[in-house]
Design an enzyme around this catalytic site. Structure first.
Site, PDB file in Angstrom:
ATOM      1  N   HIS A  77      26.497  28.301  30.918  1.00  0.00           N
ATOM      2  CA  HIS A  77      26.430  29.735  30.669  1.00  0.00           C
ATOM      3  C   HIS A  77      26.569  30.489  31.986  1.00  0.00           C
ATOM      4  O   HIS A  77      26.298  29.956  33.066  1.00  0.00           O
ATOM      5  CB  HIS A  77      25.123  30.083  29.977  1.00  0.00           C
ATOM      6  N   GLU A  79      24.758  32.832  33.256  1.00  0.00           N
ATOM      7  CA  GLU A  79      23.494  32.927  33.965  1.00  0.00           C
ATOM      8  C   GLU A  79      23.208  31.629  34.722  1.00  0.00           C
ATOM      9  O   GLU A  79      22.733  31.648  35.858  1.00  0.00           O
ATOM     10  CB  GLU A  79      22.336  33.197  32.991  1.00  0.00           C
ATOM     11  N   CYS A 105      20.344  33.339  26.325  1.00  0.00           N
ATOM     12  CA  CYS A 105      19.838  32.477  25.254  1.00  0.00           C
ATOM     13  C   CYS A 105      18.515  31.867  25.703  1.00  0.00           C
ATOM     14  O   CYS A 105      18.065  32.077  26.834  1.00  0.00           O
ATOM     15  CB  CYS A 105      20.855  31.380  24.948  1.00  0.00           C
ATOM     16  N   CYS A 108      18.807  29.677  28.951  1.00  0.00           N
ATOM     17  CA  CYS A 108      18.911  30.495  30.166  1.00  0.00           C
ATOM     18  C   CYS A 108      17.615  31.235  30.442  1.00  0.00           C
ATOM     19  O   CYS A 108      17.231  31.399  31.605  1.00  0.00           O
ATOM     20  CB  CYS A 108      20.079  31.464  30.046  1.00  0.00           C
TER      21      CYS A 108
END
Length: 156
Positions: A77, A79, A105, A108
């Site tokens: 991801h 992040e 999410c 993360c």
């Protein structure tokens, strides 16, 4: 007219998202401290691995809804990539702000909590209420950007 710092950094995150090759959602993230960009990240496979647009998306093939079964995705991801830049290049992201195009999410959110980030400003929602609950419990400020000068506080 000159944009606010939040508008500026969210626009940078949006530009970063254009590097993503995810077939489902392009996400960009930047980590900022003292109005300086420390790192950027976008969603995509680990360095040197084939891109999703080359090999396809397993989650898409299996018709998995957004926000579920992250372990089946070959990509990291945005992040995660922004946070990992600190580890790779030897700088701390503690007490920084994460600007991201979509709400983090749960995976993360846990990384954000453990890295010591103090706040998140997001452009769009994501279907993961548990992530918001954990961020709130950890005392991390989460704001959703609605428009110039208008921010909706989500936590705490």
């Amino acid at each position: 007219m000159r944009p606010s710092w939040d508008a500026y950094f969210l626009e940078v995150a949006q530009v970063v998202s254009t590097r993503s090759n995810c077939l489902r959602r392009r996400v960009g993230a930047i980590i900022v401290k003292d109005k300086r960009i420390l790192s950027t990240g976008y969603n995509g496979p680990p360095t040197g691995m084939k891109h999703c647009d080359q090999v396809g998306c397993l989650r898409e093939k299996m018709n998995i809804p957004s926000g579920e079964r992250h372990e089946l995705c070959r990509g990291l991801h945005a992040e995660q990539n922004a946070i990992l830049q600190g580890a790779l290049y030897g700088f701390s992201v503690k007490d920084s702000i994460l600007y991201v195009t979509h709400q983090p999410c749960i995976l993360c959110a846990k990384m954000i909590i453990n890295t010591g980030l103090k706040g998140i400003i997001i452009k769009d929602n994501y279907p993961d209420d548990l992530a918001l609950e954990l961020l709130k419990e950890a005392g991390i400020s989460v704001k959703i950007w609605r428009s110039e000068g208008c921010v909706e506080w989500v936590t705490p």
